[in-house]
Design an enzyme around this catalytic site. Structure first.
Site, PDB file in Angstrom:
ATOM      1  N   CYS A   2      66.865 -23.647  38.915  1.00 21.30           N
ATOM      2  CA  CYS A   2      65.473 -23.952  38.557  1.00 21.30           C
ATOM      3  C   CYS A   2      65.326 -24.658  37.215  1.00 21.30           C
ATOM      4  O   CYS A   2      64.682 -25.706  37.123  1.00 21.30           O
ATOM      5  CB  CYS A   2      64.649 -22.660  38.525  1.00 21.30           C
ATOM      6  SG  CYS A   2      64.675 -21.695  40.045  1.00 21.30           S
ATOM      7  N   HIS A   5      60.262 -24.297  33.950  1.00 21.90           N
ATOM      8  CA  HIS A   5      61.045 -23.137  34.388  1.00 21.90           C
ATOM      9  C   HIS A   5      60.259 -21.830  34.279  1.00 21.90           C
ATOM     10  O   HIS A   5      60.290 -20.999  35.185  1.00 21.90           O
ATOM     11  CB  HIS A   5      62.334 -23.032  33.582  1.00 21.90           C
ATOM     12  CG  HIS A   5      63.103 -21.779  33.842  1.00 21.90           C
ATOM     13  ND1 HIS A   5      63.396 -21.335  35.117  1.00 21.90           N
ATOM     14  CD2 HIS A   5      63.623 -20.839  33.005  1.00 21.90           C
ATOM     15  CE1 HIS A   5      64.066 -20.206  35.052  1.00 21.90           C
ATOM     16  NE2 HIS A   5      64.206 -19.882  33.787  1.00 21.90           N
TER      17      HIS A   5
END
Length: 489
Positions: free
Chosen positions: A82, A141
């Site tokens: 991610c 994120h």
């Protein structure tokens, strides 16, 4: 027609914002520049209808979007994790350029390297050129970098809601677990995010907008209300392709790099009777988030902006659901790099499918070009508008995925080539082996193929940024420590 270059806010020679607000030009501005609606789905692999990744997938809203858009069936993340994937998309810079190989705090991205120091985030670029920007949920994120959007609707901490005790998988290092929870959709953060952005779409905006909605599911834990599990009866759930000892022909470093001891293995899931349950839970999570996508798309369709809004849906990387003995991302194989990318321009040409190899790194320059903004010369991705015009257009590029320093996967229409930091290799011919079960790298007849594919390897391999940290396995944890990075789990 308005001169685009001179009409953009923030461009040289442009009228002041006050003059714009006191003129009829705002109406023209709204007509001239398309809006952008970006839908981001966390940990979404190809188990959606348009990509036909699983026969049990039920995603009617994503299917409907794809019915009037271009689906890129060979799209890949620039990183199978991610943090670095999203940092790459938002900066327009490859991980191998920035050294962002692990997770990074949103506000540390610009401090990560010399290359990111002066980067302009994707949303900021639109903001600087006269757009109103708004976001909710997981976009970067964690949340969003400070100042990167005009309005931010927030995000719950973690990936809740959580139970007091997990159903099955109790390793504290991971969110991984599965089961029906909570009772109602209204208790899910994604439901709130969908309605927040829907409310924004129902608002009258006096200039073009760039909006982003970041959904959490199907990121683990695979918790969604029971009705989504009921949509996928357990007795009808089909298991993905899996063979024992799949990793017998991969180099030793591949096993180290992809060792994630906090996650269950497929062997464990089979022995303990949980494999079908996990597949059902992931399918249920995908169907749930598809319903949230539907809330947003319905709001757009009912709004005043339906005919002048570009819609893009993407996942930040793929996910193994048992293939290669893993329930995880964080590998350089197809399951972890391939992810949905669906783009509907404001004036769509209808349903199109392209199998050309593209990267999520290409999003930044594509959206800029689609909306008629000046090119950002720092972008390292490629403009995909030629493929939006003709999905079978000539395309000599490959998609590159990077997982840690000097570990890269090269994906073309036919091959996947992987080279690790110690020079070890893997090669798969997808015309013969879609599941990547046979590593051809040591076969002499493929030597020239490997040489050609190696030409796509990054010219720069930046060292690990000291601003990053890694939370996946001991091998990369040690790498971050050696680099002077945070190295925290």
């Amino acid at each position: 027609m308005i001169n685009r270059r001179n009409f953009l806010l923030g461009s040289a020679g442009v009228a002041t914002a006050a003059a714009l607000y006191n003129s009829d030009w705002l109406t023209e501005l709204k007509k001239e520049y398309p809006n952008v609606l970006m839908l981001i789905v966390d940990d979404l692999n190809d188990w959606v209808g348009p990509m036909q990744g699983h026969p049990n997938a039920k995603t009617p809203n994503i299917d409907k979007l794809a019915g009037n858009a271009t689906t890129f069936t060979n799209a890949h993340a620039s990183a199978p994790l991610c943090g670095p994937s999203r940092a790459s998309i938002m900066t327009g810079l490859a991980p191998s350029t920035t050294g962002i190989y692990g997770h990074i705090n949103d506000n540390d991205i610009r401090a990560a390297s010399d290359k990111t120091a002066h980067s302009i985030f994707l949303s900021e670029y639109f903001k600087d050129h006269g757009y109103y920007t708004a976001a909710v949920g997981k976009v970067f994120h964690q949340r969003v970098a400070d100042g990167s959007f005009d309005d931010y609707g927030g995000r719950v901490k973690g990936f809740g809601p959580y139970r007091d005790e997990k159903f099955v998988w109790n390793d504290p290092r991971t969110n991984t677990d599965w089961g029906a929870f909570p009772e109602k959709d209204e208790q899910m953060p994604d439901y709130d995010s969908a309605h927040w952005i829907a409310d924004k779409l129902a608002t009258d905006h006096d200039k073009p907008f760039f909006m982003a909605c970041g959904f959490l599911r199907p990121h683990a834990p695979w918790y969604v209300p029971q009705k989504w599990f009921d949509m996928h009866p357990i007795e009808q759930v089909q298991l993905p392709p899996y063979i024992p000892k799949d990793l017998a022909d991969v180099p030793e470093i591949a096993k180290k790099v992809t060792d994630h001891p906090m996650m269950p293995t497929t062997e464990w899931a089979l022995e303990n009777g949980h494999y079908r349950d996990i597949v059902q839970a992931y399918l249920a999570s995908v169907s749930f988030v598809d319903s949230c996508v539907g809330i947003v798309l319905d709001a757009l369709e009912k709004s005043a902006y339906a005919d002048n809004t570009a819609v893009v849906l993407w996942g930040d990387h793929g996910y193994h659901i048992g293939e290669k003995d893993k329930f995880a991302k964080m590998t350089l194989w197809e399951r972890a790099t391939r992810t949905p990318l669906i783009i509907k321009p404001p004036k769509s040409q209808g349903k199109q499918v392209s199998n050309k190899p593209v990267s999520l790194l290409d999003l930044y320059p594509t959206l800029v070009k689609m909306c008629g903004l000046p090119e950002n010369p720092t972008n390292e991705g490629r403009d995909l508008t030629p493929l939006l015009n003709d999905p079978n257009a000539k395309w000599q590029h490959a998609a590159v995925t990077t997982y840690g320093e000097k570990n890269h996967a090269i994906k073309t229409e036919k091959y996947r080539y992987i080279r690790y930091e110690d020079g070890s290799e893997e090669l798969y011919d997808h015309t013969l082996d879609r599941n990547e079960w046979r590593n051809l790298a040591t076969d002499p007849q493929y030597a020239e193929v490997k040489r050609e594919l190696a030409k796509h390897l990054p010219a720069i391999d930046a060292p690990w940024s000291e601003k990053t940290y890694y939370d996946g396995n001991d091998y990369f944890l040690q790498k971050t420590v050696e680099a002077g990075a945070k190295g925290r789990m």
